[in-house]
Motif scaffolding. Structure first.
Motif, PDB file in Angstrom:
ATOM      1  N   LEU A   1      52.849  34.514  39.497  1.00 44.39           N
ATOM      2  CA  LEU A   1      52.051  33.999  39.382  1.00 44.39           C
ATOM      3  C   LEU A   1      50.606  34.363  39.424  1.00 44.39           C
ATOM      4  CD1 LEU A   1      51.089  31.979  36.675  1.00 44.39           C
ATOM      5  CD2 LEU A   1      52.106  30.297  38.447  1.00 44.39           C
ATOM      6  N   VAL A   2      50.874  34.296  40.624  1.00 46.98           N
ATOM      7  CA  VAL A   2      49.540  34.082  41.489  1.00 46.98           C
ATOM      8  C   VAL A   2      49.018  36.082  41.225  1.00 46.98           C
ATOM      9  CG1 VAL A   2      48.271  34.700  44.292  1.00 46.98           C
ATOM     10  CG2 VAL A   2      50.027  32.502  43.331  1.00 46.98           C
ATOM     11  N   ASN A   3      49.753  36.940  41.189  1.00 43.55           N
ATOM     12  CA  ASN A   3      49.830  38.178  41.021  1.00 43.55           C
ATOM     13  C   ASN A   3      49.100  37.965  39.256  1.00 43.55           C
ATOM     14  OD1 ASN A   3      50.246  41.073  39.785  1.00 43.55           O
ATOM     15  ND2 ASN A   3      50.674  40.963  41.543  1.00 43.55           N
ATOM     16  N   VAL A   4      49.547  37.484  38.848  1.00 45.52           N
ATOM     17  CA  VAL A   4      48.612  37.669  37.509  1.00 45.52           C
ATOM     18  C   VAL A   4      47.388  37.065  37.042  1.00 45.52           C
ATOM     19  CG1 VAL A   4      49.082  36.434  35.008  1.00 45.52           C
ATOM     20  CG2 VAL A   4      51.218  37.368  36.285  1.00 45.52           C
ATOM     21  N   VAL A   5      47.048  35.550  38.132  1.00 45.58           N
ATOM     22  CA  VAL A   5      46.438  35.281  37.963  1.00 45.58           C
ATOM     23  C   VAL A   5      44.795  36.048  38.713  1.00 45.58           C
ATOM     24  CG1 VAL A   5      44.487  32.979  39.078  1.00 45.58           C
ATOM     25  CG2 VAL A   5      46.933  32.408  37.566  1.00 45.58           C
ATOM     26  N   VAL A   6      45.558  36.944  39.582  1.00 51.09           N
ATOM     27  CA  VAL A   6      44.550  37.116  40.414  1.00 51.09           C
ATOM     28  C   VAL A   6      43.434  38.834  38.981  1.00 51.09           C
ATOM     29  CG1 VAL A   6      43.785  39.566  42.223  1.00 51.09           C
ATOM     30  CG2 VAL A   6      44.797  37.213  42.927  1.00 51.09           C
ATOM     31  N   ARG A   7      44.555  38.888  38.420  1.00 57.13           N
ATOM     32  CA  ARG A   7      44.393  40.041  37.313  1.00 57.13           C
ATOM     33  C   ARG A   7      43.167  39.622  36.877  1.00 57.13           C
ATOM     34  NH1 ARG A   7      47.782  44.084  34.877  1.00 57.13           N
ATOM     35  NH2 ARG A   7      50.142  42.865  36.065  1.00 57.13           N
ATOM     36  N   LYS A   8      43.261  38.313  36.231  1.00 56.07           N
ATOM     37  CA  LYS A   8      42.783  37.780  34.998  1.00 56.07           C
ATOM     38  C   LYS A   8      41.082  37.773  35.457  1.00 56.07           C
ATOM     39  CE  LYS A   8      45.975  37.054  32.393  1.00 56.07           C
ATOM     40  NZ  LYS A   8      46.349  37.872  30.585  1.00 56.07           N
ATOM     41  N   LEU A   9      41.255  38.013  36.977  1.00 53.97           N
ATOM     42  CA  LEU A   9      39.732  37.077  37.645  1.00 53.97           C
ATOM     43  C   LEU A   9      39.376  38.749  37.567  1.00 53.97           C
ATOM     44  CD1 LEU A   9      41.362  34.837  40.647  1.00 53.97           C
ATOM     45  CD2 LEU A   9      39.784  34.016  38.766  1.00 53.97           C
ATOM     46  N   PRO A  10      37.829  38.566  38.551  1.00 53.82           N
ATOM     47  CA  PRO A  10      36.829  38.974  38.330  1.00 53.82           C
ATOM     48  C   PRO A  10      36.852  40.305  39.216  1.00 53.82           C
ATOM     49  CG  PRO A  10      35.289  37.090  37.602  1.00 53.82           C
ATOM     50  CD  PRO A  10      36.886  36.492  37.670  1.00 53.82           C
ATOM     51  N   MET A  11      37.150  41.345  39.200  1.00 51.76           N
ATOM     52  CA  MET A  11      37.033  42.005  40.550  1.00 51.76           C
ATOM     53  C   MET A  11      36.105  42.808  40.570  1.00 51.76           C
ATOM     54  SD  MET A  11      39.901  45.258  40.329  1.00 51.76           S
ATOM     55  CE  MET A  11      41.480  43.947  39.564  1.00 51.76           C
ATOM     56  N   PRO A  12      35.932  43.862  42.257  1.00 49.17           N
ATOM     57  CA  PRO A  12      34.758  44.690  42.487  1.00 49.17           C
ATOM     58  C   PRO A  12      34.974  45.439  41.960  1.00 49.17           C
ATOM     59  CG  PRO A  12      35.127  42.816  44.588  1.00 49.17           C
ATOM     60  CD  PRO A  12      36.926  42.762  43.333  1.00 49.17           C
ATOM     61  N   GLU A  13      33.325  46.228  41.181  1.00 44.97           N
ATOM     62  CA  GLU A  13      33.843  47.279  40.829  1.00 44.97           C
ATOM     63  C   GLU A  13      34.776  48.773  41.842  1.00 44.97           C
ATOM     64  OE1 GLU A  13      30.669  50.697  38.801  1.00 44.97           O
ATOM     65  OE2 GLU A  13      30.128  48.284  39.495  1.00 44.97           O
ATOM     66  N   SER A  14      33.819  48.256  42.639  1.00 45.73           N
ATOM     67  CA  SER A  14      34.243  49.316  43.889  1.00 45.73           C
ATOM     68  C   SER A  14      36.358  49.528  44.004  1.00 45.73           C
ATOM     69  CB  SER A  14      33.727  49.179  45.532  1.00 45.73           C
ATOM     70  OG  SER A  14      33.920  47.849  45.678  1.00 45.73           O
ATOM     71  N   ALA A  15      36.745  48.113  43.378  1.00 47.15           N
ATOM     72  CA  ALA A  15      38.176  48.180  43.855  1.00 47.15           C
ATOM     73  C   ALA A  15      38.889  48.396  42.339  1.00 47.15           C
ATOM     74  CB  ALA A  15      38.585  46.316  43.898  1.00 47.15           C
ATOM     75  N   CYS A  16      38.133  48.584  41.880  1.00 52.82           N
ATOM     76  CA  CYS A  16      38.729  49.109  40.075  1.00 52.82           C
ATOM     77  C   CYS A  16      39.459  50.021  39.695  1.00 52.82           C
ATOM     78  CB  CYS A  16      37.465  49.075  38.924  1.00 52.82           C
ATOM     79  SG  CYS A  16      37.059  47.093  38.839  1.00 52.82           S
ATOM     80  N   ARG A  17      39.248  51.117  40.721  1.00 53.02           N
ATOM     81  CA  ARG A  17      39.570  51.705  41.120  1.00 53.02           C
ATOM     82  C   ARG A  17      41.314  52.060  41.372  1.00 53.02           C
ATOM     83  NH1 ARG A  17      35.251  55.352  44.828  1.00 53.02           N
ATOM     84  NH2 ARG A  17      35.570  52.745  46.014  1.00 53.02           N
ATOM     85  N   ASN A  18      41.348  51.093  42.008  1.00 50.51           N
ATOM     86  CA  ASN A  18      43.842  50.534  42.620  1.00 50.51           C
ATOM     87  C   ASN A  18      43.213  48.669  42.699  1.00 50.51           C
ATOM     88  OD1 ASN A  18      45.835  50.932  43.631  1.00 50.51           O
ATOM     89  ND2 ASN A  18      45.070  52.504  45.673  1.00 50.51           N
ATOM     90  N   ALA A  19      43.450  48.581  41.151  1.00 50.88           N
ATOM     91  CA  ALA A  19      43.528  47.706  40.425  1.00 50.88           C
ATOM     92  C   ALA A  19      44.722  46.705  41.071  1.00 50.88           C
ATOM     93  CB  ALA A  19      43.041  47.453  39.253  1.00 50.88           C
ATOM     94  N   TRP A  20      46.059  47.664  41.422  1.00 50.14           N
ATOM     95  CA  TRP A  20      47.120  47.175  41.694  1.00 50.14           C
ATOM     96  C   TRP A  20      47.771  46.567  43.538  1.00 50.14           C
ATOM     97  CZ3 TRP A  20      50.081  48.952  45.668  1.00 50.14           C
ATOM     98  CH2 TRP A  20      50.933  48.421  45.719  1.00 50.14           C
ATOM     99  N   LYS A  21      46.971  48.081  43.828  1.00 46.75           N
ATOM    100  CA  LYS A  21      46.117  46.960  45.508  1.00 46.75           C
ATOM    101  C   LYS A  21      45.460  45.697  45.489  1.00 46.75           C
ATOM    102  CE  LYS A  21      45.714  49.104  49.915  1.00 46.75           C
ATOM    103  NZ  LYS A  21      44.887  50.735  50.425  1.00 46.75           N
TER     104      LYS A  21
END
Length: 241
Positions: free
Chosen positions: A19-39
């Motif tokens: 569930l934590v993983n799913v919630v993090v998926r919904k939250l804003p992510m730094p642009e530089s981290a989008c290259r490896n969203a899973w990590k």
């Protein structure tokens, strides 16, 4: 705790971190981290586990100090639940890496997780060495700063004051809560060899040897990356001035 309680706690933990993983998926992510969203999601989930476990492990010894005197048989339901909870995290993280990462990139951590799940599983099922397992979980105090370091680097924030302060705390807690803790656990295992069954002693010895080797290698990498390289860059700048 009964077997059903162990299964319930471990299963709930797997679900919680999923569930934590799913919630993090919904939250804003730094642009530089989008290259490896899973990590980014994986490390954020690991950070949550470390934060919860670090506080929980300290509370185990604070609320039940007699456990420190007998790491084999003495434990509380609170500490037993912590070990079961952590097994759930390691199962979830193992499955997450198997599904989303190449074996060539994750085999070290997968092997680490197998060893931890086996040792912790033996502990919660036999209700022995729970205190020893809680001592092992004190390394998660350092993991809080270790995972925060990774998140800052992924967010392209590896040069600011926050990163430098975290690097210093990370290295300090690494020595205290990883290297020293593992050394103390190895010493305890050797001194109590006559009181530990052969299977448990073998598992513990192999586990300690693997963890020690992995942690020494990681320490050298951290030292070189966060301190030696930065010192070299500063020396070059001084020469150019």
């Amino acid at each position: 705790m009964e077997l059903s309680s162990v299964i319930l706690t471990t299963g709930s933990s797997v679900g919680f971190f999923r569930l934590v993983n799913v919630v993090v998926r919904k939250l804003p992510m730094p642009e530089s981290a989008c290259r490896n969203a899973w990590k980014w999601r994986n490390i954020s989930t690991s950070f949550m586990h470390s934060f919860i476990t670090a506080i929980w492990a300290v509370l185990c010894f604070f609320l039940h100090p007699q456990m420190a005197e007998d790491l084999i048989e003495t434990h509380s339901v609170f500490s037993h639940a912590l070990v079961s909870f952590s097994i759930g995290y390691f199962i979830n993280d193992f499955l997450d890496m198997v599904v989303n990462q190449k074996l060539s990139q994750s085999w070290e951590l997968l092997f680490h997780h197998i060893v931890v799940i086996t040792c912790f599983g033996l502990s919660v099922l036999t209700c022995h060495y729970v205190g020893f397992a809680v001592v092992a979980l004190l390394v998660e105090i350092n993991s809080v700063f270790l995972h925060l370091r990774q998140l800052l680097r992924m967010a392209s924030n590896a040069t600011g004051t926050l990163y430098r302060v975290n690097s210093i705390i990370n290295l300090g807690t690494y020595v205290v809560f990883r290297i020293n803790t593992l050394a103390w656990m190895t010493r305890w295992l050797v001194l109590n060899r006559d009181n530990v069954p052969l299977l448990a002693y073998t598992l513990g010895s192999v586990g300690m040897a693997i963890m020690t080797a992995m942690n020494i290698i990681l320490f050298c990498r951290l030292l070189r990356s966060d301190f030696l390289k930065s010192s070299t860059r500063e020396s070059k700048k001084e020469k150019e001035m």
